[in-house]
Write a protein that holds these residues in place. Structure first.
Motif, short mmCIF file in Angstrom:
data_model
loop_
_atom_site.label_atom_id
_atom_site.label_comp_id
_atom_site.label_asym_id
_atom_site.label_seq_id
_atom_site.Cartn_x
_atom_site.Cartn_y
_atom_site.Cartn_z
N UNK A 165 0.72 -1.19 0.08
CA UNK A 165 0.05 0.00 -0.21
C UNK A 165 0.85 1.07 -0.01
N UNK A 166 0.46 2.26 -1.06
CA UNK A 166 1.36 3.56 -1.06
C UNK A 166 0.26 4.46 -0.63
N UNK A 167 0.86 5.44 -0.05
CA UNK A 167 0.13 6.70 0.10
C UNK A 167 0.74 7.86 -0.87
N UNK A 168 -0.21 8.69 -1.55
CA UNK A 168 0.27 9.97 -2.23
C UNK A 168 -0.09 11.16 -1.67
N UNK A 169 0.61 12.21 -1.46
CA UNK A 169 0.47 13.55 -1.26
C UNK A 169 0.45 14.13 -2.56
N UNK A 170 -0.51 15.21 -2.84
CA UNK A 170 -0.64 15.90 -4.14
C UNK A 170 -1.20 17.06 -3.57
N UNK A 171 -0.37 17.96 -4.46
CA UNK A 171 -0.57 19.52 -4.27
C UNK A 171 -0.72 20.16 -5.75
N UNK A 172 -1.86 20.48 -5.95
CA UNK A 172 -1.95 20.91 -7.26
C UNK A 172 -1.45 22.25 -7.79
N UNK A 173 -1.20 23.09 -6.73
CA UNK A 173 -0.33 24.16 -7.28
C UNK A 173 0.39 24.88 -6.03
N UNK A 174 1.56 24.87 -6.19
CA UNK A 174 2.49 24.27 -7.41
C UNK A 174 2.40 22.71 -7.30
N UNK A 175 2.30 22.41 -8.54
CA UNK A 175 2.23 20.74 -8.75
C UNK A 175 3.40 20.05 -7.81
N UNK A 176 3.02 19.14 -7.11
CA UNK A 176 3.86 18.50 -6.33
C UNK A 176 3.27 17.22 -5.85
N UNK A 177 3.55 15.89 -6.45
CA UNK A 177 3.18 14.55 -6.05
C UNK A 177 4.33 14.03 -5.46
N UNK A 178 4.04 13.38 -4.22
CA UNK A 178 5.01 12.57 -3.60
C UNK A 178 4.41 11.09 -3.14
N UNK A 179 5.07 10.11 -3.40
CA UNK A 179 4.37 8.75 -2.97
C UNK A 179 5.43 8.57 -1.63
N UNK A 180 4.64 7.88 -0.57
CA UNK A 180 5.35 7.31 0.45
C UNK A 180 6.38 6.05 0.02
N UNK A 181 6.89 5.43 0.72
CA UNK A 181 7.89 4.41 0.47
C UNK A 181 6.94 2.95 0.45
N UNK A 182 5.85 2.85 1.07
CA UNK A 182 5.00 1.76 0.89
C UNK A 182 4.96 0.98 2.31
N UNK A 183 3.78 0.34 2.27
CA UNK A 183 3.77 -0.62 3.71
C UNK A 183 3.50 -1.89 2.92
#
Lengths: 121, 108
Positions: B85-103
């Motif tokens: 399972x991965x989480x993803x943080x998303x910031x639409x502006x400024x665009x920024x998408x970062x996944x967690x490393x997974x569980x």
């Protein structure tokens, strides 16, 4: 919704490759599209995304200046041009469609099965 | 923004509850999604906007949290739920998408 990637393969360091993603089952030009990659045995990494019109795109710092995302809405196809490839770019590359239509950007929701890119001499 | 998932591996018996965590290095409001990935498959979106289930996702999956602390709960584990399972943080502006490393959720 169907997304089919193609164009993956083996390329030497410093080389180039272009991935394609053929989309069907939805109104392609109204959705943001993404590229996300996954190195062998590793986690997911967002690479790039592009708006429905193709007029706005963004990139991860790791690929900025080397990769270019584009789309041909007449052909319902998304592209990723990859230049100056290094071994660190070896990964499965997924294309994905946003969950929202109407050119609203949220998160990737529907994914293709991926294309493997191997950078090696 | 750095996203940290915990634990790295979680061992749970079928029928039990599983709780996975995701922490962001700064407030991301409710801009968090959860994905499930099984070996050899593409990720599958489970939750977005921290707590909204995607279409077709069973009710045993629930998300909660806001700001910097988020949780994915699977209320009664089924055999098909064992995956990464991965989480993803998303910031639409400024665009920024970062996944967690997974569980990795494994059978106990």
């Amino acid at each position: 919704v169907q997304l089919v990637e193609s164009g993956g393969g083996l390329v030497q360091p410093g080389g180039s490759l272009r991935l394609s993603c053929a989309a069907s089952g939805f109104t392609f030009n109204t959705y943001w599209m993404y590229w996300v990659r996954q190195a062998p045995g590793k986690g997911l990494e967002w690479v790039s995304h592009i708006n429905g019109e193709g007029s706005f795109s963004t990139y991860a710092d790791s690929v900025k200046g080397r990769f270019t995302v584009s789309r041909d809405n007449a052909k319902n196809t998304l592209y990723l041009q990859m230049n100056s490839l290094s071994v660190e770019d070896t990964a499965v590359y997924y294309c994905a469609r946003d969950i929202m239509g109407a050119d609203v950007v949220v998160v990737p929701a529907f994914w293709g099965q991926g294309a493997l890119v191997t950078v090696s001499s | 923004i750095v996203v940290t998932q915990s634990p790295a591996t979680l061992s749970v018996s079928p029928g039990e509850r599983a709780t996975l965590s995701c922490r962001a290095s700064q407030s991301i409001s409710s801009n968090l999604a959860w994905y499930q990935q099984k070996p050899g498959q593409a990720p599958r979106l489970l939750i977005y906007a921290a707590s909204t289930r995607a279409t077709g996702i069973p009710a045993r999956f629930s998300g909660s949290g806001s700001g910097t602390e988020f949780t994915l709960t699977i209320s009664s584990l089924q055999s098909e739920d064992f995956a990464v399972y991965y989480c993803l943080q998303y910031n639409n502006w400024p665009p920024d998408y970062t996944f967690g490393q997974g569980t990795k959720l494994e059978i106990k």
